[in-house]
Scaffold this active site. Structure first.
Site, PDB file in Angstrom:
ATOM      1  N   ASP A 116       0.873  -1.173   0.000  1.00 52.80           N
ATOM      2  CA  ASP A 116       0.000   0.000   0.000  1.00 52.80           C
ATOM      3  C   ASP A 116       0.907   1.219   0.000  1.00 52.80           C
ATOM      4  O   ASP A 116       2.138   1.081  -0.061  1.00 52.80           O
ATOM      5  CB  ASP A 116      -0.954  -0.032   1.213  1.00 52.80           C
ATOM      6  CG  ASP A 116      -2.307   0.571   0.838  1.00 52.80           C
ATOM      7  OD1 ASP A 116      -2.330   1.764   0.503  1.00 52.80           O
ATOM      8  OD2 ASP A 116      -3.310  -0.163   0.868  1.00 52.80           O
ATOM      9  N   HIS A 131      -3.097   3.415  -4.657  1.00 50.32           N
ATOM     10  CA  HIS A 131      -2.362   2.972  -3.452  1.00 50.32           C
ATOM     11  C   HIS A 131      -0.919   2.641  -3.824  1.00 50.32           C
ATOM     12  O   HIS A 131      -0.349   1.664  -3.329  1.00 50.32           O
ATOM     13  CB  HIS A 131      -3.054   1.760  -2.816  1.00 50.32           C
ATOM     14  CG  HIS A 131      -4.332   2.111  -2.105  1.00 50.32           C
ATOM     15  ND1 HIS A 131      -4.364   2.721  -0.879  1.00 50.32           N
ATOM     16  CD2 HIS A 131      -5.629   1.950  -2.470  1.00 50.32           C
ATOM     17  CE1 HIS A 131      -5.628   2.917  -0.501  1.00 50.32           C
ATOM     18  NE2 HIS A 131      -6.423   2.469  -1.459  1.00 50.32           N
ATOM     19  N   GLU A 153     -10.208   2.673  -4.440  1.00 53.69           N
ATOM     20  CA  GLU A 153      -9.864   4.052  -4.081  1.00 53.69           C
ATOM     21  C   GLU A 153      -8.826   4.666  -5.015  1.00 53.69           C
ATOM     22  O   GLU A 153      -7.855   5.258  -4.573  1.00 53.69           O
ATOM     23  CB  GLU A 153      -9.358   4.091  -2.632  1.00 53.69           C
ATOM     24  CG  GLU A 153     -10.398   3.614  -1.631  1.00 53.69           C
ATOM     25  CD  GLU A 153      -9.898   3.649  -0.194  1.00 53.69           C
ATOM     26  OE1 GLU A 153     -10.660   4.090   0.669  1.00 53.69           O
ATOM     27  OE2 GLU A 153      -8.757   3.215   0.074  1.00 53.69           O
TER      28      GLU A 153
HETATM   29  C1  ACM Z   1     -10.778  -0.708   0.999  1.00 54.82           C
HETATM   30  O1  ACM Z   1     -11.203  -0.648   2.156  1.00 54.82           O
HETATM   31  N1  ACM Z   1     -10.202   0.352   0.428  1.00 54.82           N
HETATM   32  C2  ACM Z   1     -10.891  -1.904   0.203  1.00 54.82           C
END
Ligand code: ACM
Length: 532
Positions: A159, A231, A295
């Site tokens: 991440d 990410h 996201e």
């Molecule tokens: C997530 O909680 N962004 C999968």
């Protein structure tokens, strides 16, 4: 017993199992039962106290277990079924049998158990990117999953805040992207504060091979996640050339999302292909690889003339479609390697995916239903009640959490397949999985607390389909097993004094508000637009 078995009937009589008793049957089944019951020190023999046989009429995870006055008989549909029969037999022994210093003779009550799982995906997710958990903790979590017949460990390996696996092809990933100088300590939206302590770590490829083998022996499939194209800040700290702008990055020290996004162009696909080959090569048989898709902030794609020209050359009209195209390319690469792609639900909303891609609807079962209706297999992962980084209760006594509150009872009441779905939609749900995001899980002791006993309820729901009325009573008894195993679970009536740590901030981020906001986002996304 947790999880509850399909059929459990008390028989009269009992059988005395002694340490060193013999076990007979096909070698792989014998191996599975010995591994599930190390305390018995079972010795392979021609006929034994424990007799095993393969019954191909049973599913691979199904088993029948009979304890009578003449011994123990197990019929299993496969190695996993035998392993689960061993786990159930273990739960017939007293909790002290989970200790190394256990006795040498056990009086096992006579029973007949017939058992098979309701769902094939009974998962736990562990975010090792926000905080790293060393290999020994992963192996221990696998041991605990095995006790509960949980069978998927989803490792979130990268991440913005860190990259967690060795790469011989791209060594700057583990050399540079695996650590940060400090970590945010403030609660959501409060003024930023940092601990000024370096944090990092990564698994060597040998570690990963060991994790894969250890998991397989315990009937668990490891699902590695390389979260792309968003990410991506840690990846781009090491290799900015795979980015979508001229920005230079550093491994993120706070939580939340950023604009760091990989380029969708062919060099990135080649880079990720090399990473997949290393991952799969190390883990061994890898039927699923998670490729994220959550996201994603598409600003840098929109601002890049080069990426816009590339999108146009593919005949795509939106950056959401370009994201889906990119994930489809990666899913094709994985398919050539025998693995199916798994994604978070935004990826499904962004455009057309490979049809065999599995979808994890974290923003609620509404978007999960749409994915199921479109023909995707779905793994139920909604924030409520399956984000175990939320507080165990709305109390300042809980350790600081992302929000509140998700209780054991909330998890036990969860039904992975909503009643109002059509039959065609319902059959698409292959199971459910709880998420252990680790922004607020800084160490293994907090991991124990956040995981157990909520994961006991998850095990019950995913194995049995729903929690039985007697679940609270069985859970009470089961906590004795967790005590013997040395698990620092959350007591049902609240934390022990030393488990309070930095206080939670109850009321600030109620999970009901989060779900309302997420549901609204997915509703807007009828439009197929990504959500950020
Ligand atoms: C997530 O909680 N962004 C999968």
């Amino acid at each position: 017993m947790i999880p509850r078995s399909d059929l459990f009937r008390d028989l009269s009589g009992s059988y005395e199992l002694t340490s060193g008793a013999t076990v007979s049957g096909p070698a792989d089944l014998v191996d599975a039962v010995r591994l599930a019951l190390p305390v018995l020190d079972l010795r392979p023999g021609d006929s034994g106290a424990v007799d095993l046989r393969l019954d191909p009429a049973l599913g691979p995870e199904a088993y029948r277990l009979t304890v009578g006055s003449r011994g123990v008989e197990i019929a299993a549909g496969g190695r996993s079924g035998a392993f689960y029969a061993g786990q159930s037999l273990h739960q017939l022994l007293p909790p002290s049998s989970y200790r190394f210093s256990a006795g040498t003779a056990w009086n096992v009550p006579g029973v007949r158990i017939e058992d098979a799982p309701r769902f094939s995906w009974r998962g736990l997710h562990l975010d090792v990117a926000r905080h790293f958990f060393p290999k020994r903790e992963v192996l221990r979590l696998l041991d605990l999953m095995a006790v509960h017949k949980l069978n998927r460990l989803h490792l979130h390996l990268v991440d913005d805040q860190g990259w967690r696996v060795e790469s011989r092809a791209y060594p700057l990933l583990h050399e540079i992207a695996s650590h940060r100088a400090r970590t945010a300590t403030n609660f959501s939206r409060d003024p930023e504060s940092y601990d000024e302590i370096p944090h990092g770590g990564y698994y060597s490829l040998e570690d990963l091979a060991e994790i894969g083998a250890y998991a397989r022996a315990r009937a668990v499939t490891v699902v590695p996640e390389i979260d792309v194209p968003g990410h991506a800040q840690a990846i781009l700290t090491a290799y900015p050339e795979f980015g979508s702008s001229d920005d230079r990055w550093q491994v993120l020290e706070r939580w939340g999302i950023t604009r760091a996004i990989l380029s969708p162009k062919p060099p990135t696909v080649e880079f990720l292909t090399a990473i997949f080959d290393e991952l799969i090569g190390a883990l061994g048989e890898t039927p699923y690889v998670h490729i994220g898709g959550d996201e994603v902030v598409l600003d840098h794609w929109a601002e890049s003339k080069e990426i816009t020209a590339y999108r146009d050359s593919l005949g795509l009209s939106s950056n959401g479609e370009l994201q889906a195209w990119f994930l489809r390319r990666l899913a094709d690469v994985l398919a050539e390697r025998g693995a199916r792609a798994v994604v978070w639900d935004e990826a499904f909303v962004s455009g057309e995916l490979r049809p065999d891609t599995l979808v994890m609807p974290w923003r609620g079962m509404g978007v999960g239903r749409r994915a199921a209706a479109a023909g995707h297999d779905v793994i139920a992962t909604p924030v409520f009640p399956l984000y175990f980084d939320y507080a165990e209760s709305a109390s300042a006594d809980e350790p600081m959490a992302i929000g509140d509150a998700i209780t054991v009872a909330d998890v036990a009441a969860f039904s992975p397949v909503p009643d109002d779905w059509t039959r065609e939609e319902r059959v698409r749900v292959v199971g459910a999985q709880a998420q252990l995001w680790s922004e607020r899980i800084p160490d293994p002791r907090t991991l124990d607390y956040r995981t157990w006993p909520r994961a006991c309820a998850l095990a019950e729901v995913t194995w049995s389909g729903s929690a039985g009325d007697d679940f609270p009573a069985r859970l009470d008894e089961h906590l004795g097993r967790l005590d013997a195993l040395g698990v620092e679970y959350r007591p049902l009536d609240g934390p022990r004094p030393w488990q309070r740590r930095r206080p939670h901030r109850p009321g600030k981020v109620p999970v009901s508000e989060v779900m309302k906001r997420l549901n609204a986002m997915t509703h807007d996304a009828e439009s197929t637009k990504p959500t950020v």
